[in-house]
Design a protein around this motif. Structure first.
Motif, PDB file in Angstrom:
ATOM      1  N   THR A  34       0.782  -1.128  -0.039  1.00 33.06           N
ATOM      2  CA  THR A  34      -0.056   0.114  -0.055  1.00 33.06           C
ATOM      3  C   THR A  34       0.873   1.087  -0.061  1.00 33.06           C
ATOM      4  N   MET A  37       2.409   1.666  -3.323  1.00 34.54           N
ATOM      5  CA  MET A  37       1.310   2.284  -4.432  1.00 34.54           C
ATOM      6  C   MET A  37       1.190   3.719  -4.037  1.00 34.54           C
ATOM      7  N   GLN A  38       1.156   4.142  -2.956  1.00 37.20           N
ATOM      8  CA  GLN A  38       0.906   5.560  -2.751  1.00 37.20           C
ATOM      9  C   GLN A  38       2.152   6.506  -3.297  1.00 37.20           C
ATOM     10  N   GLU A  39       3.494   5.947  -2.895  1.00 39.40           N
ATOM     11  CA  GLU A  39       4.832   6.628  -3.389  1.00 39.40           C
ATOM     12  C   GLU A  39       4.647   6.776  -4.832  1.00 39.40           C
ATOM     13  N   LEU A  40       4.220   5.666  -5.388  1.00 41.71           N
ATOM     14  CA  LEU A  40       4.279   5.745  -6.916  1.00 41.71           C
ATOM     15  C   LEU A  40       2.946   6.237  -7.478  1.00 41.71           C
ATOM     16  N   ASN A  41       1.810   6.818  -6.662  1.00 41.15           N
ATOM     17  CA  ASN A  41       0.920   7.208  -7.196  1.00 41.15           C
ATOM     18  C   ASN A  41       0.094   6.362  -8.073  1.00 41.15           C
ATOM     19  N   PHE A  42       0.035   4.990  -7.651  1.00 35.28           N
ATOM     20  CA  PHE A  42      -0.651   3.833  -8.240  1.00 35.28           C
ATOM     21  C   PHE A  42      -2.013   4.130  -8.120  1.00 35.28           C
ATOM     22  N   ARG A  43      -2.927   3.984  -9.130  1.00 42.66           N
ATOM     23  CA  ARG A  43      -4.473   3.944  -9.169  1.00 42.66           C
ATOM     24  C   ARG A  43      -4.830   2.627  -9.745  1.00 42.66           C
TER      25      ARG A  43
END
Length: 337
Positions: A34, A37-43
């Motif tokens: 998680t 995902m936030q660090e990579l701006n994954f949506r």
């Protein structure tokens, strides 16, 4: 997704399990994925996730299209259910439906939602029959005439009426009126909360050997004013009024005032299945049997999501009574009128 896996130090499959919820992943690993995902701006792609898991993770709260029934208390049900759904990685949408359930097939068969929560339940509700026939997971906020085989959470209206009368009888009142919404001839005729409240009120006043009158109110403030006139015509000596119609409470107070009666000196008024915030908008502030809206909304979402996750044991049958909040509209019965 490969970048997320590399950043979190896990396999691509582990990222997929976290994203799609298709397999258990430890809390520590889930937290790393998680965070990556936030660090990579994954949506996350909701459509792709639905295809992978065969679930949209969308649930619908079904609300009847008939009349203006969305009150502040109803909003609390919806908001708490939505918050709980979000906490459990689901999305909740409010979906207006025909009271006869004629449009439910389109909603369910299209695969848009995984399950539904049904509100504003009637004693004999055709929507329940439609949902059962469609074999879609559902939970009721409310009860039909026989809900023994159905999952439900609901206000315990029977206990709520008894507790209301206990409070008022303890203040010396012996002449009561119950004000309910007039739904005869509308698609919401047979609304279960009203029928249960009315039946309990009639049985309890008879058992207690006190006087009870039932009045049905029209819409809004004007409906409340007319209800006040009708109940005073039916029982001029009434000293206590229970009202289960949020939008007509202010009109009821006005009607009593226009008849020369002071609340609570001459007549006590107790609002049923409402909220403290709604009661505080009146003068005098209404004593209220506060509806457990937030808890029931959360419990309804839990009951449905547990079904979808396959973790349900016995069918949920939860009844919660309203809690008395004493304010400025109830007092000891007058010595004489």
């Amino acid at each position: 997704m490969q970048q997320v896996a590399d950043r979190a130090g896990v396999s691509l499959g582990t990222v997929s399990f976290v994203v799609n919820g298709t397999k258990y992943v430890s809390p520590a690993t889930t937290a790393r994925v998680t965070a990556a995902m936030q660090e990579l701006n994954f949506r996350n792609n909701v459509v792709a996730r639905a295809l992978a898991s065969r679930r949209t993770r969308i649930i619908a709260l079904l609300f009847p299209t008939a009349g203006d029934r969305f009150s502040a208390t109803t909003s609390e049900f919806f908001m708490s259910a939505a918050e709980r759904a979000s906490q459990r990685d689901h999305h909740l949408v409010l979906w207006p439906v025909d009271p006869a359930g004629q449009d439910l097939d389109d909603l369910v068969s299209g695969g848009l939602v995984d399950g539904v929560i049904l509100m504003e339940v009637r004693m004999d509700d055709p929507r329940v029959d439609v949902l059962s026939a469609l074999d879609v997971p559902f939970t009721l906020i409310g009860r039909t005439r026989d809900s023994s085989g159905l999952p439900f959470v609901d206000i315990d209206f029977e206990t709520t009426i008894e507790d209301s009368l206990d409070h008022l009888v303890g203040l010396g009142h012996r002449r009561f009126a119950l004000v309910l919404e007039d739904l005869d001839g509308t698609p919401m005729a047979g609304y279960a909360p009203h029928l249960r409240a009315q039946a309990t009120f009639a049985a309890s006043t008879t058992r207690r050997r006190v006087h009870g009158t039932v009045i049905h109110s029209g819409q809004g403030s004007e409906g409340g004013r007319r209800a006040a006139a009708e109940l005073l015509a039916a029982d001029p000596a009434v000293t206590s009024v229970l009202i289960m119609k949020e939008d007509s409470s202010a009109g009821l107070l006005v009607g009593l005032y226009e008849a020369g009666l002071r609340v609570p000196t001459d007549v006590s008024v107790l609002s049923l299945a409402s909220s403290a915030a709604a009661g505080d908008q009146h003068f005098p502030r209404l004593s209220t049997m506060v509806a457990p809206s937030r808890e029931l909304g959360m419990r309804a979402a839990d009951a449905l999501i547990d079904q979808l996750d396959g973790t349900t044991g016995e069918l949920p049958h939860l009844l919660l009574p309203c809690e008395l909040r004493i304010a400025d509209s109830t007092a000891e019965a007058p010595a004489s009128r």
